[in-house]
Enzyme design. Structure first.
Site, PDB file in Angstrom:
ATOM      1  N   GLY A 242      51.801  19.961 -51.615  1.00  0.00           N
ATOM      2  CA  GLY A 242      50.977  21.469 -51.942  1.00  0.00           C
ATOM      3  C   GLY A 242      51.581  21.084 -53.342  1.00  0.00           C
ATOM      4  O   GLY A 242      51.105  21.495 -54.477  1.00  0.00           O
ATOM      5  N   GLU A 276      53.180  15.988 -47.054  1.00  0.00           N
ATOM      6  CA  GLU A 276      51.423  16.295 -46.912  1.00  0.00           C
ATOM      7  C   GLU A 276      50.873  15.954 -47.710  1.00  0.00           C
ATOM      8  O   GLU A 276      49.861  17.190 -48.264  1.00  0.00           O
ATOM      9  CB  GLU A 276      51.033  16.638 -45.996  1.00  0.00           C
ATOM     10  CG  GLU A 276      51.523  17.109 -44.457  1.00  0.00           C
ATOM     11  CD  GLU A 276      51.554  18.054 -43.684  1.00  0.00           C
ATOM     12  OE1 GLU A 276      50.511  18.915 -44.098  1.00  0.00           O
ATOM     13  OE2 GLU A 276      51.655  18.112 -42.560  1.00  0.00           O
ATOM     14  N   GLY A 278      48.020  15.938 -50.532  1.00  0.00           N
ATOM     15  CA  GLY A 278      46.785  15.563 -51.149  1.00  0.00           C
ATOM     16  C   GLY A 278      46.615  15.209 -52.779  1.00  0.00           C
ATOM     17  O   GLY A 278      45.917  14.239 -53.160  1.00  0.00           O
ATOM     18  N   TYR A 319      37.672  28.781 -57.492  1.00  0.00           N
ATOM     19  CA  TYR A 319      38.364  29.367 -58.878  1.00  0.00           C
ATOM     20  C   TYR A 319      38.714  29.396 -59.888  1.00  0.00           C
ATOM     21  O   TYR A 319      39.580  29.927 -60.752  1.00  0.00           O
ATOM     22  CB  TYR A 319      39.659  28.184 -57.925  1.00  0.00           C
ATOM     23  CG  TYR A 319      39.000  27.802 -56.713  1.00  0.00           C
ATOM     24  CD1 TYR A 319      39.712  28.615 -55.404  1.00  0.00           C
ATOM     25  CD2 TYR A 319      38.674  26.330 -56.755  1.00  0.00           C
ATOM     26  CE1 TYR A 319      39.391  27.737 -54.075  1.00  0.00           C
ATOM     27  CE2 TYR A 319      39.253  25.648 -55.795  1.00  0.00           C
ATOM     28  CZ  TYR A 319      38.957  26.388 -54.134  1.00  0.00           C
ATOM     29  OH  TYR A 319      39.151  25.579 -52.784  1.00  0.00           O
ATOM     30  N   CYS A 346      20.644  27.204 -59.076  1.00  0.00           N
ATOM     31  CA  CYS A 346      20.007  28.657 -60.078  1.00  0.00           C
ATOM     32  C   CYS A 346      20.980  29.535 -59.094  1.00  0.00           C
ATOM     33  O   CYS A 346      20.640  30.299 -58.028  1.00  0.00           O
ATOM     34  CB  CYS A 346      18.805  28.895 -58.841  1.00  0.00           C
ATOM     35  SG  CYS A 346      17.791  27.257 -59.435  1.00  0.00           S
ATOM     36  N   TYR A 374      39.281  17.086 -54.046  1.00  0.00           N
ATOM     37  CA  TYR A 374      38.818  18.772 -53.478  1.00  0.00           C
ATOM     38  C   TYR A 374      37.448  18.615 -54.191  1.00  0.00           C
ATOM     39  O   TYR A 374      36.401  19.606 -55.239  1.00  0.00           O
ATOM     40  CB  TYR A 374      39.580  20.227 -53.967  1.00  0.00           C
ATOM     41  CG  TYR A 374      40.499  19.968 -52.672  1.00  0.00           C
ATOM     42  CD1 TYR A 374      40.388  20.347 -51.760  1.00  0.00           C
ATOM     43  CD2 TYR A 374      41.667  19.466 -53.935  1.00  0.00           C
ATOM     44  CE1 TYR A 374      41.822  20.091 -51.256  1.00  0.00           C
ATOM     45  CE2 TYR A 374      42.663  19.647 -52.470  1.00  0.00           C
ATOM     46  CZ  TYR A 374      43.438  19.507 -51.468  1.00  0.00           C
ATOM     47  OH  TYR A 374      43.709  19.597 -50.379  1.00  0.00           O
TER      48      TYR A 374
HETATM   49  N1  LLP Z   1      48.590  20.170 -45.592  1.00  0.00           N
HETATM   50  C1  LLP Z   1      48.155  21.802 -45.385  1.00  0.00           C
HETATM   51  C2  LLP Z   1      48.744  21.379 -44.184  1.00  0.00           C
HETATM   52  C3  LLP Z   1      46.875  21.520 -46.051  1.00  0.00           C
HETATM   53  O1  LLP Z   1      46.771  22.938 -45.759  1.00  0.00           O
HETATM   54  C4  LLP Z   1      46.479  21.631 -47.278  1.00  0.00           C
HETATM   55  C5  LLP Z   1      45.659  21.877 -48.365  1.00  0.00           C
HETATM   56  C6  LLP Z   1      47.563  19.967 -47.601  1.00  0.00           C
HETATM   57  C7  LLP Z   1      48.572  20.051 -46.900  1.00  0.00           C
HETATM   58  C8  LLP Z   1      47.420  19.633 -49.396  1.00  0.00           C
HETATM   59  O2  LLP Z   1      47.467  20.320 -50.008  1.00  0.00           O
HETATM   60  P1  LLP Z   1      47.867  19.308 -51.415  1.00  0.00           P
HETATM   61  O3  LLP Z   1      49.332  18.717 -51.175  1.00  0.00           O
HETATM   62  O4  LLP Z   1      46.204  19.090 -51.521  1.00  0.00           O
HETATM   63  O5  LLP Z   1      47.661  20.752 -52.440  1.00  0.00           O
HETATM   64  N2  LLP Z   1      40.386  23.061 -52.395  1.00  0.00           N
HETATM   65  C9  LLP Z   1      41.555  23.909 -52.704  1.00  0.00           C
HETATM   66  C10 LLP Z   1      42.792  23.622 -52.545  1.00  0.00           C
HETATM   67  C11 LLP Z   1      42.639  23.947 -50.840  1.00  0.00           C
HETATM   68  C12 LLP Z   1      43.898  23.035 -49.821  1.00  0.00           C
HETATM   69  C13 LLP Z   1      44.213  22.932 -49.026  1.00  0.00           C
HETATM   70  N3  LLP Z   1      44.810  22.792 -48.278  1.00  0.00           N
HETATM   71  C14 LLP Z   1      41.125  23.426 -54.401  1.00  0.00           C
HETATM   72  O6  LLP Z   1      40.184  23.092 -55.147  1.00  0.00           O
HETATM   73  O7  LLP Z   1      42.402  23.568 -55.242  1.00  0.00           O
END
Ligand code: LLP
Length: 419
Positions: A242, A276, A278, A319, A346, A374
């Site tokens: 996150g 975790e 991402g 978003y 389109c 993403y």
């Molecule tokens: N762990 C879990 C259980 C998650 O659901 C997520 C992301 C992460 C880790 C990784 O989160 P991060 O570090 O990337 O924030 N498509 C959206 C983001 C959706 C995130 C969903 N879960 C966007 O483009 O902003």
């Protein structure tokens, strides 16, 4: 500009590491995602080294960008992985990831996915409901195995992010409600084919403030104390992903500040810490290279119609997300206009940026920044558009890490009705 070290102008030309982006466009075509190996490795190292001597595991959230070359790069650096499907498990294994460093999250794991993960010997299932726990126990029993589990607890903390990517509020579908967690742990302990091994939460994505993380961590530690008092053995604490990145003028904490805050919170406890991340690992390490097909000047607005679209990068449409858009060559004599940068799909929602001040000509190249997370992983074939190519830059070298899709790829698997 985000990640100025890996993407920067030399004279008027935009480079990724030591490669000019116009060279990549002429060699591989557009639209094309371009990643910097150096930026990916540096982002990983910043998280990893911040833990210093503390027992930890960084589990890269595969959903952010699941290209095999990226997974392989992280695997080589010692990363673990957070997966949410059998498909992501398949990718991790194919990329040489260690199954013993994989955690499996997600609210809707299917029995066949559980079986595959058990067979691979993953580290832990992050279980999100009592119903899932019972199915996992059954599946593990049938396979003569024991599934290591964490319960993903919903700590009811406001992550103060976009509502679509906030996951830790009690009205969200994720996790086990905080007040019910102890009872579900007691149930887990009584099941023969699961073994409690951790405690997990994830409160949302693109958080630019440490407070919600610290608040959630504090709540989890309170729960940890209660579980230990009941005699449960919790070996690791998974604090989710996150951490946000800078898309424009946000100032999120650095990875090392974030890790330091979590370590301070967990303090002397013996548990191994899992995270975790991402977006923070890959987001600023990639850009989307696109070419201006047409300029269209109307009485109301100026449109730059580019060859990348919402199917390549869905975040603006979904978003209303902001991505900086830079010219690949910035020696323009003409005057800048506030352009609507749009794709060929389109839909009126098909835009990459609104009111961007740019001096453009037909055929110019643009870089849509901070699209390593993403971007490709959420792309689709809408409008029967082949998905973009992906290229990884490593110093002066360019590697094609995913071919542009062909027309054959697009219809493979489809069949006509019998005559
Ligand atoms: N762990 C879990 C259980 C998650 O659901 C997520 C992301 C992460 C880790 C990784 O989160 P991060 O570090 O990337 O924030 N498509 C959206 C983001 C959706 C995130 C969903 N879960 C966007 O483009 O902003």
């Amino acid at each position: 500009m985000s990640n100025s070290k890996s993407f920067s102008y030399r004279n008027a030309a935009l480079y990724c590491e030591s490669v000019p982006l116009d060279l990549i466009a002429s060699e591989f075509g557009t639209p094309c995602y371009v990643y910097s190996r150096r930026a990916l490795a540096a982002a990983y190292a910043e998280f990893d080294t911040a833990f210093a001597g503390r027992d930890h595991l960084v589990c890269y959230a595969v959903k952010a960008n699941s290209n095999l070359a990226i997974l392989n790069l992280f695997a080589g650096l010692g990363s673990g992985f957070d997966i949410v499907s059998g498909g992501e498990l398949h990718r991790v294994l194919k990329a040489g990831g260690d199954p013993g460093k994989v955690v499996f999250s997600g609210v809707g794991k299917r029995p066949d996915e559980m079986r595959e993960a058990l067979a691979a010997g993953i580290l832990c299932f992050n279980v999100e409901s009592e119903a899932e726990l019972k199915v996992l126990n059954q599946v593990a029993g049938d396979a003569n195995k024991t599934a290591r589990v964490s319960l993903r607890v919903n700590p009811d903390v406001d992550a103060k992010t976009h509502p679509y990517i906030s996951t830790g509020l009690k009205e969200n579908k994720f996790g086990i409600p905080f007040e019910e967690a102890e009872a579900v742990y007691v149930l887990a302990q009584s099941l023969v084919n699961v073994r409690v091994s951790g405690l997990d939460c994830h409160i949302g994505s693109q958080l630019i403030d440490l407070d919600p993380f610290v608040e959630a961590c504090g709540k989890m530690l309170g729960l940890l104390d209660r579980l230990e008092a009941r005699g449960l053995q919790i070996d690791h604490l998974d604090l989710g992903g996150g951490l946000g990145i800078s898309y424009s003028d946000e100032t999120p904490p650095l990875a090392r500040e974030y890790v330091a805050a979590l370590c301070a919170c967990v303090n002397h406890r013996r548990q191994r810490i899992l995270i975790e991340p991402g977006r923070a690992l890959v987001g600023n390490a990639g850009l989307l290279l696109t070419r201006v097909e047409y300029l269209k000047h109307t009485a109301h607005r100026d449109f730059a119609i580019v060859d990348a679209a919402m199917n390549d990068l869905m975040r603006p449409a979904l978003y209303d997300a902001y991505h900086e858009i830079l010219p690949v060559c910035r020696t323009k004599s003409g005057s800048a206009k506030p352009y609507q940068v749009v794709g060929p799909v389109c839909e009126t929602g098909d835009f990459l940026g609104h009111d961007r001040s740019l001096a453009l000509s037909q055929g110019d190249l643009l870089a849509v920044m901070s699209t390593g997370a993403y971007g490709m992983s959420m792309s689709s074939n809408y409008n029967t558009r082949p998905r973009a190519a992906e290229v990884m830059v490593d110093g002066e070298q360019c590697h094609l890490i995913r071919e542009r899709e062909s027309m054959e790829h697009l219809t493979a698997g489809e069949k006509l009705l019998p005559a």
